[in-house]
Design a protein around this motif. Structure first.
Motif, mmCIF file in Angstrom:
data_model
loop_
_atom_site.group_PDB
_atom_site.id
_atom_site.type_symbol
_atom_site.label_atom_id
_atom_site.label_comp_id
_atom_site.label_asym_id
_atom_site.label_seq_id
_atom_site.Cartn_x
_atom_site.Cartn_y
_atom_site.Cartn_z
ATOM 1 N N GLU A 1 59.822 52.269 28.339
ATOM 2 C CA GLU A 1 59.589 51.373 29.475
ATOM 3 C C GLU A 1 60.035 49.947 29.145
ATOM 4 O O GLU A 1 60.595 49.255 29.982
ATOM 5 N N GLU A 2 59.777 49.513 27.922
ATOM 6 C CA GLU A 2 60.172 48.157 27.527
ATOM 7 C C GLU A 2 61.686 48.013 27.505
ATOM 8 O O GLU A 2 62.233 46.986 27.938
ATOM 9 N N GLN A 3 62.396 49.031 27.012
ATOM 10 C CA GLN A 3 63.857 48.991 26.984
ATOM 11 C C GLN A 3 64.430 48.970 28.400
ATOM 12 O O GLN A 3 65.367 48.230 28.699
ATOM 13 N N PHE B 1 55.791 51.727 36.611
ATOM 14 C CA PHE B 1 56.979 50.972 36.194
ATOM 15 C C PHE B 1 57.523 50.115 37.336
ATOM 16 O O PHE B 1 57.863 48.935 37.123
ATOM 17 N N GLU B 2 57.612 50.651 38.526
ATOM 18 C CA GLU B 2 58.196 49.899 39.641
ATOM 19 C C GLU B 2 57.376 48.660 39.977
ATOM 20 O O GLU B 2 57.937 47.582 40.231
ATOM 21 N N GLN B 3 56.063 48.780 40.003
ATOM 22 C CA GLN B 3 55.227 47.626 40.314
ATOM 23 C C GLN B 3 55.268 46.578 39.200
ATOM 24 O O GLN B 3 55.258 45.369 39.461
ATOM 25 N N ALA B 4 55.339 47.038 37.966
ATOM 26 C CA ALA B 4 55.446 46.101 36.851
ATOM 27 C C ALA B 4 56.788 45.366 36.905
ATOM 28 O O ALA B 4 56.867 44.168 36.600
ATOM 29 N N ALA B 5 57.843 46.082 37.310
ATOM 30 C CA ALA B 5 59.159 45.441 37.454
ATOM 31 C C ALA B 5 59.124 44.405 38.573
ATOM 32 O O ALA B 5 59.728 43.328 38.458
ATOM 33 N N LYS B 6 58.416 44.708 39.638
ATOM 34 C CA LYS B 6 58.286 43.762 40.753
ATOM 35 C C LYS B 6 57.616 42.473 40.289
ATOM 36 O O LYS B 6 58.053 41.369 40.638
ATOM 37 N N ALA B 7 56.573 42.588 39.465
ATOM 38 C CA ALA B 7 55.882 41.405 38.934
ATOM 39 C C ALA B 7 56.814 40.592 38.047
ATOM 40 O O ALA B 7 56.710 39.357 37.967
ATOM 41 N N MET B 8 57.736 41.273 37.407
ATOM 42 C CA MET B 8 58.687 40.607 36.517
ATOM 43 C C MET B 8 59.786 39.870 37.293
ATOM 44 O O MET B 8 60.275 38.826 36.847
ATOM 45 N N LEU B 9 60.147 40.386 38.460
ATOM 46 C CA LEU B 9 61.276 39.833 39.191
ATOM 47 C C LEU B 9 60.890 38.674 40.111
ATOM 48 O O LEU B 9 61.727 37.810 40.400
ATOM 49 N N LYS B 10 59.647 38.641 40.562
ATOM 50 C CA LYS B 10 59.258 37.598 41.505
ATOM 51 C C LYS B 10 59.489 36.185 40.969
ATOM 52 O O LYS B 10 60.034 35.328 41.692
ATOM 53 N N ARG C 1 63.859 45.574 30.008
ATOM 54 C CA ARG C 1 64.762 44.541 29.482
ATOM 55 C C ARG C 1 66.156 44.661 30.101
ATOM 56 O O ARG C 1 66.763 43.656 30.472
ATOM 57 N N GLN C 2 66.669 45.879 30.218
ATOM 58 C CA GLN C 2 67.997 46.066 30.808
ATOM 59 C C GLN C 2 68.015 45.651 32.278
ATOM 60 O O GLN C 2 68.967 45.018 32.741
ATOM 61 N N VAL C 3 66.963 46.004 32.993
ATOM 62 C CA VAL C 3 66.865 45.598 34.392
ATOM 63 C C VAL C 3 66.829 44.075 34.502
ATOM 64 O O VAL C 3 67.535 43.461 35.313
ATOM 65 N N ALA C 4 66.005 43.455 33.687
ATOM 66 C CA ALA C 4 65.862 41.997 33.727
ATOM 67 C C ALA C 4 67.168 41.300 33.366
ATOM 68 O O ALA C 4 67.563 40.323 34.007
ATOM 69 N N LEU D 1 59.549 36.741 31.332
ATOM 70 C CA LEU D 1 59.582 37.799 32.354
ATOM 71 C C LEU D 1 59.100 39.117 31.761
ATOM 72 O O LEU D 1 58.320 39.853 32.397
ATOM 73 N N LEU D 2 59.551 39.414 30.563
ATOM 74 C CA LEU D 2 59.114 40.651 29.913
ATOM 75 C C LEU D 2 57.631 40.594 29.570
ATOM 76 O O LEU D 2 56.943 41.631 29.565
ATOM 77 N N ALA D 3 57.113 39.383 29.334
ATOM 78 C CA ALA D 3 55.673 39.235 29.091
ATOM 79 C C ALA D 3 54.890 39.597 30.355
ATOM 80 O O ALA D 3 53.812 40.220 30.277
ATOM 81 N N LEU D 4 55.406 39.210 31.499
ATOM 82 C CA LEU D 4 54.753 39.585 32.759
ATOM 83 C C LEU D 4 54.798 41.082 32.975
ATOM 84 O O LEU D 4 53.834 41.683 33.487
ATOM 85 N N PHE D 5 55.913 41.693 32.611
ATOM 86 C CA PHE D 5 56.010 43.162 32.711
ATOM 87 C C PHE D 5 54.941 43.825 31.843
ATOM 88 O O PHE D 5 54.244 44.749 32.293
ATOM 89 N N GLN D 6 54.808 43.345 30.616
ATOM 90 C CA GLN D 6 53.819 43.926 29.705
ATOM 91 C C GLN D 6 52.394 43.719 30.225
ATOM 92 O O GLN D 6 51.545 44.613 30.112
ATOM 93 N N LYS D 7 52.125 42.575 30.817
ATOM 94 C CA LYS D 7 50.795 42.309 31.352
ATOM 95 C C LYS D 7 50.473 43.273 32.493
ATOM 96 O O LYS D 7 49.339 43.780 32.598
#
Length: 529
Positions: free
Chosen positions: A108-110, A150-159, A113-116, A136-142
């Protein structure tokens, strides 16, 4: 031109001040469209205010302020577009955005990172580093620590990316590229900065993949490559933004919605007819872009675009279908070019009569870039029931002349009114007329230089004799739009060079664009901090 007093050699040139430009409403919407694949007017949806207009345009640095209230709108817009992106309607776009997902060989972390990396690089329109990705990756981890999918965590990272200054503003902080013969106070913009300048100039949006790759490779600054890309982008449908955002503001089409003629006096002047008038002008100007035609067709042309309602308004044969079509014009149709378009004629009229003064002002301001000073505070309005006249006027021209008796008014009216009276065969909503009920038509005029004309057709020919003045004006306006700042004396070199280029190439549309893109101020910036 004032260039004889300037040193236009590259070593002495000044590209002007470096400006910080926020994305305006339109640029924000189009950038979101191209970044996320969502055709959604997010700025309107969250109630972002209209931008201010400075130097005639709403994309100049001086017009683009910022406030806490506006930040709240950007936060709301980010929520809306991401919510929409994660809805079933845009599932395909979401799959494109989250192009890699966790699986057997990808954690999930990899994947995050690629998405970000790909998303942030496009959103920030240039190179990025770990410092951009780490928070941004810290927000994903949180988000993952709360056991979100995964999708919701990615959304938190992209906002946060969508409200970052790196996204909302166009920064130019790249490593300077010096040239041996360049001014010590100027440097070329980097390849990525040039890509951004070019894409927002032509598309009001971010660079596409092809342009970004050329910036990555360092090839974009090569003149042949830059020309190829400029012409490619100019032919792309996204370059309609140049018409919608530059031409509509330069031609003042925003005033059409508030045009004074009313349905009380002109029952056919409905909302639909106004919209058709505006569309004619937009389609006409965009045709010059698509077919690389002469800019002089803005002054006189043997064709235009009409739908059924506008054809009826003009007394032309209706098109075969309901949509707008290009139609040929004859001299007896009394159309062709801006001054025969109902959009221009309607927004320069009063409630129930024409305004020669406003029409003359439009010609001086929009066609020649020579605006007259505003009227004095006590100028007043023309009154039909003025009892102080010594005698009743015999013509509308005489009535207006009696009104403009103040010394402060006379000099401007002498410049404005003859131009406007030449168009008086067009009624307040642009319908051709041979007479008017209250006064006989008087469309004969004389310019301050002694040139005489009779009616709109002869006025057009006089204007065409000053085509180089027109070319200079459109160059100045487009340079303001492209650079996002007011012009100064040192810009005269560029204006003269582009004007000469137009003259040598039959005033073709593409030569104006290439002239701006290849100009010194477009490719350079000051080195001041």
């Amino acid at each position: 031109y004032a260039t004889e007093y300037l040193d236009c050699g590259e070593g002495a040139r000044d590209p002007g001040p470096t400006v910080l430009r926020r994305l305006n409403r339109t640029e924000y919407d189009l950038t979101i469209r191209d970044l996320l694949g969502i055709d959604f007017h997010s700025a309107e949806a969250v109630g972002m205010p209209d931008e201010a207009v400075v130097d005639g345009f709403d994309n100049t640095s001086a017009a683009l302020g910022f406030s806490p209230a506006l930040l709240e709108k950007y936060l709301a817009a980010a929520d809306k577009v991401l919510e929409l992106l994660y809805s079933p309607r845009y599932r395909k776009q979401l799959d494109e955005l989250l192009f890699v997902r966790p699986g057997k060989d990808v954690t999930e972390e990899q994947a995050a990172r690629q998405v970000a990396e790909r998303f942030v690089r496009r959103a920030y329109r240039g190179p990025i580093d770990d410092d951009d990705l780490r928070p941004l990756l810290a927000l994903f981890q949180k988000a993952k620590s709360r056991e979100e999918p995964f999708e919701q965590a990615a959304k938190a990272m992209l906002k946060p990316v969508l409200v970052s200054p790196r996204f909302l503003y166009r920064f130019e902080t790249g490593e300077p590229v010096k040239k041996d013969n360049a001014s010590e106070h100027a440097t070329r913009v980097t390849n990525h900065e040039l890509a951004v300048r070019l894409s927002y100039f032509l598309w009001s949006s971010l660079p596409d993949e092809e342009l970004a790759k050329l910036a990555d490779s360092g090839e974009l600054q090569k003149l042949t490559v830059l020309r190829e890309q400029t012409l490619r982008m100019l032919k792309d449908p996204k370059a309609r933004a140049l018409t919608d955002n530059f031409a509509s503001q330069w031609l003042q089409l925003g005033k059409l919605a508030q045009a004074r003629p009313t349905t009380e006096f002109f029952p056919t002047f409905t909302h639909d007819l106004r919209r058709a008038m505006r569309e004619e002008t937009i389609l006409f100007v965009d045709h010059l872009r698509q077919e690389d035609r002469s800019l002089l067709e803005l002054l006189d042309a043997d064709y235009t675009y009409v739908n059924t309602a506008l054809a009826k308004h003009y007394g032309l044969a209706p098109p075969a279908g309901k949509e707008f079509e290009r139609v040929a014009l004859r001299p007896e149709d009394h159309r062709g070019g801006l001054l025969g378009m109902a959009s221009v004629l309607s927004m320069t009229s009063h409630t129930f009569r024409t305004s020669p003064t406003q029409r003359g002002k439009y010609i001086l301001d929009v066609v020649f870039g020579s605006p007259v000073p505003p009227p004095p505070a006590n100028a007043g309005m023309l009154k039909d029931d003025d009892q102080n006249k010594r005698r009743a006027p015999a013509t509308f021209r005489e009535q207006l002349a009696q009104h403009a008796t103040q010394k402060a008014c006379v000099s401007c009216h002498k410049k404005l009114d003859p131009l406007g009276f030449a168009l008086d065969n067009y009624d307040p909503i642009g319908t051709w007329r041979e007479s008017r009920p209250e006064f006989p038509l008087d469309v004969v005029g004389e310019l301050p230089g002694g040139e005489r004309f009779n009616g709109a057709a002869e006025l057009k020919q006089l204007i065409l004799k000053r085509k180089d003045d027109f070319a200079r004006n459109i160059t100045e306006k487009l340079l303001i739009y492209a650079l996002g700042r007011e012009l100064d004396y040192f810009d005269d070199c560029t204006i003269h060079e582009v004007g000469q280029r137009l003259k040598q190439n039959k005033y073709r549309y593409s030569e104006l664009i290439l002239g701006i893109v290849e100009s010194y101020p477009f490719q350079h910036r000051r080195t001041e901090q």
